[in-house]
Enzyme design. Structure first.
Site, PDB file in Angstrom:
ATOM      1  CE  LYS A 142      -3.937   0.273   2.399  1.00  0.00           C
ATOM      2  NZ  LYS A 142      -4.849   0.157   3.563  1.00  0.00           N
ATOM      3  CG  LEU A 143       3.132   2.334  -2.524  1.00  0.00           C
ATOM      4  CD1 LEU A 143       3.551   2.258  -3.989  1.00  0.00           C
ATOM      5  CD2 LEU A 143       4.343   2.612  -1.645  1.00  0.00           C
TER       6      LEU A 143
END
Length: 337
Positions: A142-143
């Protein structure tokens, strides 16, 4: 004979109905809460891991992460960073024992404006999963959906075969840039968009179909399907089951255990609202965004600018709290030897 259809058992619950046309994902770090709902995937974030790490039932994982940080040595900061990465991976590994699909593990939100640092941290997390015997195929990194985060996602997907889940996504500009970057999955937020409109406009309640968060995800889904993007749309951040039902048919929906529980008890009929076929009829036009166009279009959306900034600050604050908690555990114990 089993009797007339009228006398059949009541309709199956809304969760089981939803699973027929949408992949259901559990949004939690509390992996003991997952069993009952049988999701395909699970998502975590720094806030959820912080909450779980404070529960008595997960103290063994915290101790294991602390021991790992100590073992690698280095400065206090390095030990804490390594312990946090290990803690995220330990939670992810336990979650993967409960689900058939993938878990999402988040890169530190304080790196949201540093592409290279996000790439390095993502690769480190994947390396830790590999050490635990878990292949990168079962992980989504996740970014934050900043311009830098989206470019980090593009690099990770293209050059390292690491699949990414772009989070804190509030604007159409962010969604378009993610599609063009070819990331695996996006997490457009629903509830936080509603929160902003309730707080910043005169309208304090919305019919579900007029919910601005629902409308945002619907537009993104229709755009992706109309123009053939492969990126998965996973609606996230729900305030009530009405929002979830209004997005039935979306590729994936990630849902908290509380709302999964409500869907389990709900026996009303659920029908798909979104579909790739219906998306073809939408009047959306294709747009292309370079960095300048992205920044301008995103900046034109006051809600998205404020919620992206707020989301990064919140996740960063929880990362700091987690660091503080580990620092006290790691170094107060050391001083007491």
């Amino acid at each position: 004979m089993s009797g007339s259809p009228v006398k059949r058992q009541r309709m199956e619950n809304a969760l089981d109905q939803l699973k027929q046309f949408t992949t259901v994902v559990a949004d939690t770090g509390d992996f003991h809460a997952i069993d009952e709902y049988k999701p395909q995937d699970a998502t975590t974030n720094p806030s959820l891991i912080l909450a779980a790490a404070q529960m008595p039932t997960y103290q063994e994982l915290v101790e294991e992460a602390i021991a790992y940080g100590r073992k690698l040595g280095g400065s206090q900061e390095e030990q804490i960073t390594n312990a946090i990465d290990k803690l995220f991976v330990l939670f992810g590994a336990e979650i993967l024992k409960k689900i058939p699909g993938r878990v999402s593990t988040e890169v530190d939100a304080r790196l949201s404006f540093d592409k290279d640092a996000m790439v390095a941290r993502a690769r480190r997390l994947i390396e830790l999963y590999k050490e635990a015997g878990i292949s990168k195929e079962r992980i989504l990194i996740k970014l934050s959906s900043t311009w830098e985060g989206i470019q980090a996602g593009k690099e990770l997907e293209e050059h390292h075969g690491i699949r990414c889940n772009m989070t804190l996504l509030f604007s159409f500009a962010q969604a378009v840039a993610c599609a063009e970057a070819g990331v695996t999955l996006i997490s457009p937020f629903v509830g936080r968009i509603l929160d902003w409109h309730v707080a910043n406009t005169d309208k304090k309640s919305y019919e579900t179909q007029e919910d601005p968060g629902v409308k945002s995800v619907t537009k993104i889904y229709n755009y992706y399907k109309k123009f053939g993007y492969k990126t998965i749309v996973m609606g996230a951040s729900f305030r009530n089951t009405g929002e979830i039902k209004a997005l039935a048919g979306c590729d994936f929906l990630t849902i908290s255990p509380q709302l999964l529980g409500e869907l389990l008890k709900d026996h009303s009929k659920l029908t798909p609202v979104l579909s790739a076929k219906a998306a073809q009829a939408s009047d959306l036009e294709k747009i292309q965004l370079d960095e300048k166009a992205f920044r301008w279009l995103h900046n034109e959306d006051r809600m998205a600018v404020e919620k992206l900034s707020d989301g990064i600050r919140r996740f960063a604050a929880d990362a700091v709290k987690l660091e503080r908690m580990l620092r006290e555990r790691m170094f107060s114990a050391e001083n007491g030897k």
